[in-house]
Design a protein around this motif. Structure first.
Motif, PDB file in Angstrom:
ATOM      1  N   ALA A 193     -13.509   1.366   2.035  1.00  0.00           N
ATOM      2  CA  ALA A 193     -14.875   0.959   2.649  1.00  0.00           C
ATOM      3  C   ALA A 193     -15.210   1.644   3.761  1.00  0.00           C
ATOM      4  O   ALA A 193     -16.247   1.576   4.432  1.00  0.00           O
ATOM      5  CB  ALA A 193     -15.025  -0.561   2.692  1.00  0.00           C
ATOM      6  N   GLY A 194     -14.145   2.570   4.330  1.00  0.00           N
ATOM      7  CA  GLY A 194     -14.549   3.338   5.325  1.00  0.00           C
ATOM      8  C   GLY A 194     -13.498   3.325   6.670  1.00  0.00           C
ATOM      9  O   GLY A 194     -13.657   4.094   7.640  1.00  0.00           O
ATOM     10  N   ALA A 195     -12.611   2.303   6.465  1.00  0.00           N
ATOM     11  CA  ALA A 195     -11.536   2.251   7.609  1.00  0.00           C
ATOM     12  C   ALA A 195     -10.512   3.440   7.532  1.00  0.00           C
ATOM     13  O   ALA A 195     -10.294   4.061   6.413  1.00  0.00           O
ATOM     14  CB  ALA A 195     -10.812   0.890   7.474  1.00  0.00           C
ATOM     15  N   ASN A 196      -9.803   3.602   8.551  1.00  0.00           N
ATOM     16  CA  ASN A 196      -9.060   5.199   8.677  1.00  0.00           C
ATOM     17  C   ASN A 196      -7.710   4.767   9.701  1.00  0.00           C
ATOM     18  O   ASN A 196      -7.313   5.591   9.978  1.00  0.00           O
ATOM     19  CB  ASN A 196      -9.834   6.313   9.183  1.00  0.00           C
ATOM     20  N   VAL A 197      -7.537   3.552   9.834  1.00  0.00           N
ATOM     21  CA  VAL A 197      -6.437   3.442  10.685  1.00  0.00           C
ATOM     22  C   VAL A 197      -5.375   1.916  10.120  1.00  0.00           C
ATOM     23  O   VAL A 197      -5.906   1.265   9.529  1.00  0.00           O
ATOM     24  CB  VAL A 197      -6.848   2.669  12.151  1.00  0.00           C
ATOM     25  N   LEU A 198      -4.208   2.270  10.370  1.00  0.00           N
ATOM     26  CA  LEU A 198      -3.429   0.903   9.792  1.00  0.00           C
ATOM     27  C   LEU A 198      -2.511   0.653  10.983  1.00  0.00           C
ATOM     28  O   LEU A 198      -2.038   1.368  11.624  1.00  0.00           O
ATOM     29  CB  LEU A 198      -2.492   1.483   8.792  1.00  0.00           C
ATOM     30  N   MET A 199      -2.045  -0.652  11.249  1.00  0.00           N
ATOM     31  CA  MET A 199      -1.304  -0.957  12.242  1.00  0.00           C
ATOM     32  C   MET A 199      -0.083  -1.614  11.834  1.00  0.00           C
ATOM     33  O   MET A 199       0.143  -3.031  11.798  1.00  0.00           O
ATOM     34  CB  MET A 199      -2.244  -1.753  13.051  1.00  0.00           C
ATOM     35  N   PRO A 200       0.824  -1.116  11.292  1.00  0.00           N
ATOM     36  CA  PRO A 200       2.069  -1.816  10.959  1.00  0.00           C
ATOM     37  C   PRO A 200       2.810  -2.233  12.109  1.00  0.00           C
ATOM     38  O   PRO A 200       2.902  -1.791  13.329  1.00  0.00           O
ATOM     39  CB  PRO A 200       2.932  -0.493  10.391  1.00  0.00           C
ATOM     40  N   ASN A 201       3.559  -3.449  11.765  1.00  0.00           N
ATOM     41  CA  ASN A 201       4.146  -4.253  12.644  1.00  0.00           C
ATOM     42  C   ASN A 201       5.795  -3.659  13.090  1.00  0.00           C
ATOM     43  O   ASN A 201       6.444  -3.370  12.098  1.00  0.00           O
ATOM     44  CB  ASN A 201       4.348  -5.862  12.320  1.00  0.00           C
TER      45      ASN A 201
END
Ligand code: SAM
Ligand code: FES
Length: 344
Positions: A286-294
């Motif tokens: 849908a347009g997101a481009n970042v992931l934040m793994p823990n």
């Protein structure tokens, strides 16, 4: 009709209030909107997805936000704080996984002095000079922000949560104000941080006018990062009986944000992955481009529960990295291992 609005939004990066409300309100198929948002993201960022290693270093919080599972009044949470050495260990693990941005997030508290925060930041920058450090510690005096910046912090995340002051007052206790949160955001920007803001979708009492106000506020602020997540209830909060926010509306807002802010770094959040098993993949499409793994130590993960059923609380940092690689690849994108600065 709506397709025409979407195309116009893509071209002009803006619409009138009435038109934006129509897009937000209408219960339409969002595939065309998502497809246009994906097109814009590809123009700016190709198929790159940036990764931020998230260290939730303390759940001690003096605030009492009505939606939040680690709010001060929740006596059933065991409180923890990581030492500087533990935080550095998390970053070492992240560095070995090739992460080049670390996000240090915590509840809002004076448990760590500014001096301690600065020492943590400068130790990370010393050991990993090729990495960006992002802080997310809440509202602080301007001087504290200046000290953190001087110590080497590059970015700061502070969601405004809702840009409507009456709605803000329904989500927060009386001591907190939207005005102060906004003041912090503009100060952070002025100091030179790359700034991230954002809001929750589906919070109690939220209307589409509130979402419109969120978009208008972001236009004023022009942040580099925009984090939005679905509101999810937590059993020990005053909002325990409210329904969770909608996945579809969150995805729709991500696409609208991508069209309005083509350059923005927009995460597919853990909350999205919690609403649906493939929520993060849908967020990327849908347009997101970042992931934040823990990257937080496993022993403390289950004490940083902002909402019920939070995912990734039992997987090690490297299990999360593997899982994300596969998810991103299957969704048709590629993880890029660099700092992932904003491309304005
Ligand atoms: N203390 C810092 C602050 O206030 O910015 C950072 C930590 S705070 C827990 C991080 C974010 O979690 C908030 O900005 C809020 O949007 C999100 N959050 C808190 N409770 C949530 C809930 N029940 N559902 C979804 N997101 C939530
Ligand atoms: Fe953590 Fe998948 S991202 S287990």
């Amino acid at each position: 009709m709506l397709e025409e609005l979407v195309v116009r939004l893509r071209e002009a990066r803006d619409l009138s209030d009435a038109e934006l409300l129509q897009l937000i309100d209408e219960d339409q198929d969002i595939s065309f909107l998502a497809q246009q948002a994906d097109l814009v993201r590809r123009e700016h960022y190709g198929i790159d997805v940036y990764v931020r290693g998230l260290v939730e270093f303390s759940n001690i919080c003096k605030n009492d936000c009505l939606y939040c599972g680690i709010r001060r009044s929740n006596a059933s949470v065991g409180r923890y704080h990581l030492t500087e050495q533990q935080i550095l260990e998390c970053c070492r693990l992240g560095y070995a996984l090739n992460y080049r941005t670390f996000v240090l997030q915590s509840g809002e508290s004076a448990y760590y002095s500014d001096q301690q925060i600065c020492s943590i930041v400068s130790s990370i920058k010393e050991e990993f000079p090729d990495c960006a450090v992002t802080l997310s510690l809440g509202e602080k005096p301007e001087q504290s922000y200046r000290d953190y910046f001087r110590a080497g912090a590059d970015r700061y995340l502070l969601r405004h949560e809702t840009a409507d002051s009456a709605h803000y007052a329904m989500l927060h206790p009386s001591g907190m104000s939207l005005g102060n949160r906004k003041r912090c955001l503009f100060q952070l920007k002025e100091i030179g941080f790359q700034v991230g803001s954002g809001f929750m979708v589906g919070t109690p009492y939220q209307t589409s006018r509130h979402l419109l106000a969120d978009l208008r506020f972001l236009q004023q602020l022009q942040p580099d990062m925009i984090g939005i997540g679905t509101f999810l209830h937590h059993k020990d909060t005053p909002f325990k009986s409210f329904p969770d926010g909608s996945l579809q509306l969150t995805l729709k807002m991500i696409s609208i944000l991508r069209l309005m802010f083509p350059y923005a770094l927009i995460p597919a959040t853990t909350a999205l992955g919690t609403v649906s098993p493939f929520g993060r993949e849908m967020g990327l499409k849908a347009g997101a481009n970042v992931l934040m793994p823990n990257l937080s130590p496993l022993e403390v993960r289950s004490q940083y529960l902002l909402y019920d059923n939070k995912i990734c609380t039992a997987e090690s940092g490297s299990a999360c990295a593997n899982c994300l690689h596969n998810r991103v690849k299957n969704a048709g994108y590629q993880i890029v291992m660099d700092r992932g600065d904003v491309r304005k």
